[in-house]
Design a protein around this motif. Sequence first.
Motif, PDB file in Angstrom:
ATOM      1  N   SER C 364      -7.702  -9.115 -16.530  1.00  0.00           N
ATOM      2  CA  SER C 364      -6.263  -9.185 -16.302  1.00  0.00           C
ATOM      3  C   SER C 364      -5.798  -8.278 -15.185  1.00  0.00           C
ATOM      4  O   SER C 364      -4.626  -7.962 -15.104  1.00  0.00           O
ATOM      5  CB  SER C 364      -5.531  -8.798 -17.587  1.00  0.00           C
ATOM      6  OG  SER C 364      -5.728  -7.421 -17.811  1.00  0.00           O
ATOM      7  N   ILE C 365      -6.675  -7.842 -14.310  1.00  0.00           N
ATOM      8  CA  ILE C 365      -6.243  -6.866 -13.312  1.00  0.00           C
ATOM      9  C   ILE C 365      -5.270  -7.526 -12.341  1.00  0.00           C
ATOM     10  O   ILE C 365      -5.525  -8.616 -11.835  1.00  0.00           O
ATOM     11  CB  ILE C 365      -7.478  -6.273 -12.587  1.00  0.00           C
ATOM     12  CG1 ILE C 365      -7.058  -5.104 -11.723  1.00  0.00           C
ATOM     13  CG2 ILE C 365      -8.206  -7.324 -11.767  1.00  0.00           C
ATOM     14  CD1 ILE C 365      -8.214  -4.316 -11.208  1.00  0.00           C
ATOM     15  N   PRO C 366      -4.117  -6.889 -12.112  1.00  0.00           N
ATOM     16  CA  PRO C 366      -3.153  -7.522 -11.224  1.00  0.00           C
ATOM     17  C   PRO C 366      -3.505  -7.290  -9.763  1.00  0.00           C
ATOM     18  O   PRO C 366      -4.198  -6.345  -9.407  1.00  0.00           O
ATOM     19  CB  PRO C 366      -1.841  -6.809 -11.582  1.00  0.00           C
ATOM     20  CG  PRO C 366      -2.255  -5.496 -12.099  1.00  0.00           C
ATOM     21  CD  PRO C 366      -3.607  -5.627 -12.697  1.00  0.00           C
ATOM     22  N   ASP C 367      -3.019  -8.165  -8.917  1.00  0.00           N
ATOM     23  CA  ASP C 367      -3.183  -7.940  -7.487  1.00  0.00           C
ATOM     24  C   ASP C 367      -2.143  -6.941  -7.026  1.00  0.00           C
ATOM     25  O   ASP C 367      -1.158  -6.682  -7.711  1.00  0.00           O
ATOM     26  CB  ASP C 367      -2.988  -9.252  -6.724  1.00  0.00           C
ATOM     27  CG  ASP C 367      -4.139 -10.196  -6.958  1.00  0.00           C
ATOM     28  OD1 ASP C 367      -3.888 -11.407  -7.048  1.00  0.00           O
ATOM     29  OD2 ASP C 367      -5.270  -9.708  -7.075  1.00  0.00           O
ATOM     30  N   GLY C 368      -2.348  -6.435  -5.849  1.00  0.00           N
ATOM     31  CA  GLY C 368      -1.317  -5.546  -5.335  1.00  0.00           C
ATOM     32  C   GLY C 368      -1.929  -4.376  -4.617  1.00  0.00           C
ATOM     33  O   GLY C 368      -3.091  -4.401  -4.203  1.00  0.00           O
ATOM     34  N   ASP C 369      -1.131  -3.329  -4.457  1.00  0.00           N
ATOM     35  CA  ASP C 369      -1.614  -2.141  -3.760  1.00  0.00           C
ATOM     36  C   ASP C 369      -2.469  -1.315  -4.703  1.00  0.00           C
ATOM     37  O   ASP C 369      -2.254  -1.279  -5.907  1.00  0.00           O
ATOM     38  CB  ASP C 369      -0.442  -1.267  -3.313  1.00  0.00           C
ATOM     39  CG  ASP C 369       0.327  -1.920  -2.192  1.00  0.00           C
ATOM     40  OD1 ASP C 369       1.561  -1.827  -2.228  1.00  0.00           O
ATOM     41  OD2 ASP C 369      -0.310  -2.519  -1.326  1.00  0.00           O
ATOM     42  N   TYR C 370      -3.397  -0.625  -4.093  1.00  0.00           N
ATOM     43  CA  TYR C 370      -4.210   0.295  -4.886  1.00  0.00           C
ATOM     44  C   TYR C 370      -3.668   1.707  -4.807  1.00  0.00           C
ATOM     45  O   TYR C 370      -4.231   2.623  -5.376  1.00  0.00           O
ATOM     46  CB  TYR C 370      -5.667   0.253  -4.446  1.00  0.00           C
ATOM     47  CG  TYR C 370      -5.874   0.612  -3.000  1.00  0.00           C
ATOM     48  CD1 TYR C 370      -5.841  -0.349  -2.019  1.00  0.00           C
ATOM     49  CD2 TYR C 370      -6.128   1.923  -2.629  1.00  0.00           C
ATOM     50  CE1 TYR C 370      -6.032  -0.028  -0.693  1.00  0.00           C
ATOM     51  CE2 TYR C 370      -6.333   2.263  -1.308  1.00  0.00           C
ATOM     52  CZ  TYR C 370      -6.274   1.277  -0.355  1.00  0.00           C
ATOM     53  OH  TYR C 370      -6.458   1.610   0.955  1.00  0.00           O
ATOM     54  N   ARG C 371      -2.591   1.913  -4.050  1.00  0.00           N
ATOM     55  CA  ARG C 371      -1.969   3.232  -4.036  1.00  0.00           C
ATOM     56  C   ARG C 371      -0.495   3.080  -3.707  1.00  0.00           C
ATOM     57  O   ARG C 371      -0.050   2.067  -3.188  1.00  0.00           O
ATOM     58  CB  ARG C 371      -2.656   4.184  -3.079  1.00  0.00           C
ATOM     59  CG  ARG C 371      -2.764   3.638  -1.683  1.00  0.00           C
ATOM     60  CD  ARG C 371      -3.639   4.515  -0.859  1.00  0.00           C
ATOM     61  NE  ARG C 371      -3.644   4.077   0.523  1.00  0.00           N
ATOM     62  CZ  ARG C 371      -4.300   4.696   1.478  1.00  0.00           C
ATOM     63  NH1 ARG C 371      -5.004   5.762   1.217  1.00  0.00           N
ATOM     64  NH2 ARG C 371      -4.265   4.234   2.707  1.00  0.00           N
ATOM     65  N   SER C 372       0.213   4.122  -3.994  1.00  0.00           N
ATOM     66  CA  SER C 372       1.660   4.067  -3.832  1.00  0.00           C
ATOM     67  C   SER C 372       2.026   3.864  -2.373  1.00  0.00           C
ATOM     68  O   SER C 372       1.323   4.299  -1.467  1.00  0.00           O
ATOM     69  CB  SER C 372       2.245   5.383  -4.350  1.00  0.00           C
ATOM     70  OG  SER C 372       3.474   5.625  -3.773  1.00  0.00           O
ATOM     71  N   GLU C 373       3.165   3.171  -2.176  1.00  0.00           N
ATOM     72  CA  GLU C 373       3.603   2.903  -0.819  1.00  0.00           C
ATOM     73  C   GLU C 373       4.317   4.085  -0.194  1.00  0.00           C
ATOM     74  O   GLU C 373       4.602   4.070   0.998  1.00  0.00           O
ATOM     75  CB  GLU C 373       4.563   1.708  -0.821  1.00  0.00           C
ATOM     76  CG  GLU C 373       3.879   0.376  -0.874  1.00  0.00           C
ATOM     77  CD  GLU C 373       3.102   0.091   0.388  1.00  0.00           C
ATOM     78  OE1 GLU C 373       3.681   0.237   1.486  1.00  0.00           O
ATOM     79  OE2 GLU C 373       1.923  -0.269   0.299  1.00  0.00           O
TER      80      GLU C 373
END
Lengths: 156, 154, 477
Positions: C364-373
């Motif tokens: 269930s891992i979501p897509d997206g950034d791996y660190r804060s913007e």
Amino acid sequence: MSDSTAAIAAAVEGAVIGDSLGQQTISVPVAQLATAAAAAKDNGYEMLVDLTSVDYLDRDPRFEVVVNLVSISAGVRLRLLAGVPGGDPTVPTLTTVYPGADFYEREIYDLMGIVFEGHPDLTRILLPDEWVGHPLRKDSSVGAVPVQFKSSNEVS
Amino acid sequence: MVRLAEPPGFLTTTLDRAAAWAQTKSMWPAVFGLACCAIEMMATGAAHNDMGRFGMEVFRASPRQADLMIVAGRVSQKMAPVLRQVYDQMAEPKWVISMGACASSGGMFNNYALVQGVDQIVPVDVYVPGCPPGPQSLLHGILTLHAKVLEAAK
Amino acid sequence: MAKPPDLSTGDTEATITEAPKGAEADSSAEDSRRRTHDVWLSGTEEPDWIGKYTSEGAQEMLDEESDAVLASQRGAVVTDDFVLEDDVSDQETQIINMGPQHPSTHGVLRLQLELEGERVLRVKPIIGYLHTGMEKTAEVLTYLQGPTNVTRMDYAAPFFNELAFSLATEKLLGIEIPPRASAIRVMMTELNRIASHLLQLATNGMDVGALSMMIYGWRERELLLEFFEKVTGLRMNHNYIRPGGVAADLPDGWQDDIDNILYVMPRRLPEYEDMLSENPIWMERTQGVGVITPEECYAYGVTGPIMRAAGVAWDVRKAFPYSGIDQYEFDVATGKHGDVYDRYLVRLAEMRESLRIVQQVADSIPDGDYRSEDRKVTPPPRQRIDQSMEALIHHFKIFTEGFKVPPGETYVAVESPRGELGMYMVSDGGPKPWRLHVRAPSFAAVQAIPVMATDSIIGDLVATLASADPIMGDVDR
């Protein structure tokens, strides 16, 4: 669970309830620290999680003893803060309330130099016995040794 | 190294080389794992990178029976006399491998609590860099030591 | 500060018949003759300073101690039903030192024991042989460098130290991290829990005598360490979980590696059970040994598998969830008797639960950034530095001076394989922490060793120590 916090604060003279980023804290005068801990234990905080100290160099009182408690049955945390003056830092021991405070108090004595009255065996725990000084204080340096870096002109 | 009374001749140099060969083939390390490098040292002794193929999987608890001290980890000021005492208790011939950055030079902890390099206390033969050095680096260090012992006997 | 011994001038005189300094003065003539030797090889005499620096000093376990100290060394501080008989006269007991260099003490722990034959009457743990001054070092490093320092504390489970540090920093900063970063953190820490428990089982088995356990444990660890190396670049002490997220995204093909791990591990765990769980020798050596009661756990602050094996279902992941771990389904394993055998079973069960969590994260891992913007906290990607002036300035400021954290203090805890690992962090508004204190779970466990070792023989003490799972980097910091 603020009723237990209020009950603890009521049992201690001069207690001030605070909130630090969502965590409940109670600031108590240092002479009342053992009383506050006993009150907390009576109010459901069974376990002492952490006992530590901070050296706020330019503040009066200079040191701060921080007691982190947790209530297993209720699932809440509490923090007790006590300001300790820098001239003769003595704090009543918490080992009568929480026996596990033993090693933590020895570590604070060893590294910060705060004396816990009534502790059964207040000796250095992390540093060698004959060490002089308390390294975690802000006026002790970190003790770094100067390191030489070979200049980049040398061809290896 | 075998010290003999007679001047070097054909027989004694061959004996020297034979002795050095025997020493490298079964150089038993003493148990001196201190910190994170000890985990990687144990991994070097485990099945994947097997130190036993070099005759070294027996870590002797007693320093009297050990030839090699792999100082694996950071040496604090409190531990330094213990380190020296264990080194003194080892019988000749003995070698020391300083494993990891903390043992070689104090590593990333340049502070009051650590001895900045174990060579301030014991003489070191091979330094293995890394934080922690992987088993392959440690094996390379061990084989370098073997080569050094063999070289010294030539 | 203690001066290091001056070894350049060795004592090379062949002095003989000198008892080594530091040996206790003994009234019996026979004993003193036994201690002196007729011949010392030149250069092998004990140096003068050895006696002074390795003597017990203030840490000595005395015959007559105060009542409070005696109680803590006997493990009888918390009144429970267990009653110690005081029928042994002093003449028959012996005070002996175990460690700091000993194959069974799991790092440099020193135990002073009062023994009557093989029976252990009192235990006094002496720590500090791995004191690295990490809390002082943390005041000199920026928040971005902090995880490198902290990760070397509990070196069997380095992700947890980094996670606690990063969570404390993010709490002080008041930033949220992307859900993908949280999911990656959960996956890596749960895999690390499995690796750490494997290490503990391996060393526990080896100490009790099941030597093959060491080989099995490390074989599985290699599988996990290879995955860690693929993701973070290092097998241990990764510095991967940083304030703001994680250092790099998961590499391509990680799904296949996780599938492999999730295929292999559940088939290897029954091998341990085959070897140990019904093994009469294992059961004889671990059942009823090293018992700790819940009251004693509360008194000493012992958490983790030790507390759960005693019957208390307390897990920081359930009580104070972090990194979104409450969205995954898992159970908390508890035992009944609080002995070494129950701790072994609890750790096996925890490994299975961690595999469950990893399965759910991988699915269930979501897509997206791996660190804060947030560019004030996270360094910009390297390609942007050539293009944007602002990115260059942010990169420069973050890596030289460090990002500033607003003033405040906080305590954040995670559930490490040894118990509650907490960070108490105080910030004064600058780029470096004003004070970082680490609440180490092994510190409490070592303190509770006398409690667990009541009514033991030395073999039991070794098994108890192994099951308490102290990591000395954690204890001494």
